[in-house]
Scaffold this active site. Sequence first.
Site, PDB file in Angstrom:
ATOM      1  N   CYS A 112      64.062  20.664  30.754  1.00 34.82           N
ATOM      2  CA  CYS A 112      65.067  19.802  31.403  1.00 34.82           C
ATOM      3  C   CYS A 112      65.727  18.835  30.435  1.00 34.82           C
ATOM      4  O   CYS A 112      66.796  18.299  30.725  1.00 34.82           O
ATOM      5  CB  CYS A 112      64.433  19.048  32.565  1.00 34.82           C
ATOM      6  N   HIS A 256      67.977  12.659  34.721  1.00 27.58           N
ATOM      7  CA  HIS A 256      67.739  14.060  35.100  1.00 27.58           C
ATOM      8  C   HIS A 256      67.427  14.112  36.592  1.00 27.58           C
ATOM      9  O   HIS A 256      66.613  13.335  37.100  1.00 27.58           O
ATOM     10  CB  HIS A 256      66.583  14.610  34.261  1.00 27.58           C
ATOM     11  N   ASN A 285      66.490  20.497  41.262  1.00 29.22           N
ATOM     12  CA  ASN A 285      66.324  20.389  39.816  1.00 29.22           C
ATOM     13  C   ASN A 285      66.882  21.651  39.145  1.00 29.22           C
ATOM     14  O   ASN A 285      66.285  22.713  39.239  1.00 29.22           O
ATOM     15  CB  ASN A 285      64.828  20.214  39.514  1.00 29.22           C
TER      16      ASN A 285
HETATM   17  N1  ACO Z   1      55.432  20.668  51.750  1.00 28.48           N
HETATM   18  C1  ACO Z   1      54.399  20.051  52.375  1.00 28.48           C
HETATM   19  N2  ACO Z   1      53.318  19.602  51.719  1.00 28.48           N
HETATM   20  C2  ACO Z   1      53.275  19.765  50.380  1.00 28.48           C
HETATM   21  C3  ACO Z   1      54.314  20.389  49.670  1.00 28.48           C
HETATM   22  C4  ACO Z   1      55.414  20.857  50.402  1.00 28.48           C
HETATM   23  N3  ACO Z   1      56.467  21.458  49.825  1.00 28.48           N
HETATM   24  N4  ACO Z   1      53.984  20.405  48.369  1.00 28.48           N
HETATM   25  C5  ACO Z   1      52.789  19.805  48.248  1.00 28.48           C
HETATM   26  N5  ACO Z   1      52.361  19.416  49.458  1.00 28.48           N
HETATM   27  C6  ACO Z   1      51.129  18.731  49.807  1.00 28.48           C
HETATM   28  C7  ACO Z   1      50.019  18.950  48.805  1.00 28.48           C
HETATM   29  O1  ACO Z   1      49.350  20.164  49.062  1.00 28.48           O
HETATM   30  C8  ACO Z   1      49.159  17.721  49.057  1.00 28.48           C
HETATM   31  O2  ACO Z   1      48.373  17.971  50.188  1.00 28.48           O
HETATM   32  P1  ACO Z   1      46.837  17.484  50.215  1.00 28.48           P
HETATM   33  O3  ACO Z   1      46.914  15.977  50.085  1.00 28.48           O
HETATM   34  O4  ACO Z   1      46.366  17.956  51.537  1.00 28.48           O
HETATM   35  O5  ACO Z   1      46.189  18.142  49.052  1.00 28.48           O
HETATM   36  C9  ACO Z   1      50.170  16.636  49.415  1.00 28.48           C
HETATM   37  O6  ACO Z   1      51.372  17.336  49.803  1.00 28.48           O
HETATM   38  C10 ACO Z   1      50.494  15.689  48.296  1.00 28.48           C
HETATM   39  O7  ACO Z   1      50.721  16.428  47.105  1.00 28.48           O
HETATM   40  P2  ACO Z   1      51.139  15.720  45.762  1.00 28.48           P
HETATM   41  O8  ACO Z   1      51.346  16.751  44.715  1.00 28.48           O
HETATM   42  O9  ACO Z   1      50.218  14.579  45.466  1.00 28.48           O
HETATM   43  O10 ACO Z   1      52.544  15.119  46.220  1.00 28.48           O
HETATM   44  P3  ACO Z   1      53.501  14.175  45.434  1.00 28.48           P
HETATM   45  O11 ACO Z   1      53.828  12.993  46.256  1.00 28.48           O
HETATM   46  O12 ACO Z   1      53.048  13.912  44.019  1.00 28.48           O
HETATM   47  O13 ACO Z   1      54.840  15.024  45.351  1.00 28.48           O
HETATM   48  C11 ACO Z   1      56.012  16.404  43.777  1.00 28.48           C
HETATM   49  C12 ACO Z   1      54.810  16.279  44.705  1.00 28.48           C
HETATM   50  C13 ACO Z   1      57.271  16.306  44.596  1.00 28.48           C
HETATM   51  C14 ACO Z   1      55.954  17.743  43.064  1.00 28.48           C
HETATM   52  C15 ACO Z   1      55.972  15.243  42.741  1.00 28.48           C
HETATM   53  O14 ACO Z   1      54.700  15.151  42.169  1.00 28.48           O
HETATM   54  C16 ACO Z   1      56.982  15.420  41.644  1.00 28.48           C
HETATM   55  O15 ACO Z   1      58.178  15.402  41.882  1.00 28.48           O
HETATM   56  N6  ACO Z   1      56.509  15.555  40.396  1.00 28.48           N
HETATM   57  C17 ACO Z   1      57.398  15.748  39.281  1.00 28.48           C
HETATM   58  C18 ACO Z   1      57.866  17.160  39.262  1.00 28.48           C
HETATM   59  C19 ACO Z   1      58.951  17.350  38.282  1.00 28.48           C
HETATM   60  O16 ACO Z   1      59.869  16.562  38.198  1.00 28.48           O
HETATM   61  N7  ACO Z   1      58.871  18.403  37.513  1.00 28.48           N
HETATM   62  C20 ACO Z   1      59.880  18.626  36.515  1.00 28.48           C
HETATM   63  C21 ACO Z   1      59.816  19.997  36.172  1.00 28.48           C
HETATM   64  S1  ACO Z   1      61.166  20.334  35.200  1.00 28.48           S
HETATM   65  C22 ACO Z   1      60.795  21.395  33.928  1.00 28.48           C
HETATM   66  O17 ACO Z   1      60.585  20.969  32.850  1.00 28.48           O
HETATM   67  C23 ACO Z   1      60.800  22.832  34.253  1.00 28.48           C
END
Ligand code: ACO
Length: 328
Positions: A112, A256, A285
């Site tokens: 990214c 980003h 994203n």
């Molecule tokens: N729908 C419903 N529930 C979900 C979903 C979904 N789509 N995804 C995860 N959950 C659940 C999990 O299973 C978890 O359940 P549990 O508590 O029973 O285990 C709960 O939601 C919380 O999960 P977390 O991962 O702690 O949720 P978080 O608030 O951290 O949000 C997210 C997750 C959105 C992925 C966040 O961590 C994030 O945005 N991280 C950064 C990701 C990012 O920007 N990546 C860049 C990649 S770019 C590249 O370089 C390719």
Amino acid sequence: MGIRIIGTGRCIPDKILNNDDLERMVDTSDEWIVTRTGIKERHIAAPEQSTSDLAAEAAKKALENAGITPDMIDMIIVSTITADHVFPCTAALVQQKIGAKKCTCFDTSAACSGLLYAFNAAYGMMASPLKYKRVLVIGAEKMSTLVDWSDRSTCVLFGDGAAAFVLENDENPDNPDFYVAGEVMADGSVADLLIVPAGGSAMPATHETVENKMHCIKMGGPKTFQLAVISMVSACRNVLEKAGLSPEDVVWAIPHQANRRIIDAVANKLGIPEKVYLNVDRYGNTSSASIGICLDELNRSGKIKRGDLILAASFGAGLTWAAMLIRW
Ligand code: ACO
């Protein structure tokens, strides 16, 4: 020197995948996705549309916007983590698709942060004795090909798209460069945090890697979230300090577009929430394309004018991160 951005373009695939569609595919909800990420919909490229097609379409629009022809380009850099092939480079495919003549073509791979890495490389090569005069810098991704559509924790996040920029060195000392200050960084000690494990030399494709979805994105979401905020805030502060400027001097901030909550956290820490440009709700994203799509939207809607200072910041797999202060 007079190195400026003289044209911008973007390509957004027609097909929209919204949160209701995802509710029918995995155990998720519009409410969860909007609350946790700010994303409402994302665009998905057609099966026959490759990353170089998206890139070429964006490039043609940027050339038209700049008022120049493809044969006037002497370097093409494509930032992508979804290249058409392992080789040849996507930039060479774009060269052929837009009808550019002999020129330097290569890809950058910094996830990214890739577009800012590509701007950095282009500027350095234009300002060096190599004296490239007109350069196409493109961020293009077909992220939908890397997504495991059964993994709810990642499939809601990504979308496809491309953005392109024509850079020109008019060698007029009265014209300030677009590049004011930058910081472009990586920390490979956390490379496993965000990874597509298979398909490279470390884990070549086998029936087993395909069955186990090892060609798809694996991500430690919460840790990535935390590092994203820390790295982008520190890079922005360093870049402003290098330029001798403060957040108040910035007209637009373009973080980003990965997650609305990450964007809000960064903007609040920098004290400039009202200056942030947002489109993560419409595209998700799009990795390398994300900041570029924002810049093209701002440019084409007339929301930026010559001389405006724009602060762009990104983070991605590597871990890579970057911030760049651009004078429009
Ligand atoms: N729908 C419903 N529930 C979900 C979903 C979904 N789509 N995804 C995860 N959950 C659940 C999990 O299973 C978890 O359940 P549990 O508590 O029973 O285990 C709960 O939601 C919380 O999960 P977390 O991962 O702690 O949720 P978080 O608030 O951290 O949000 C997210 C997750 C959105 C992925 C966040 O961590 C994030 O945005 N991280 C950064 C990701 C990012 O920007 N990546 C860049 C990649 S770019 C590249 O370089 C390719």
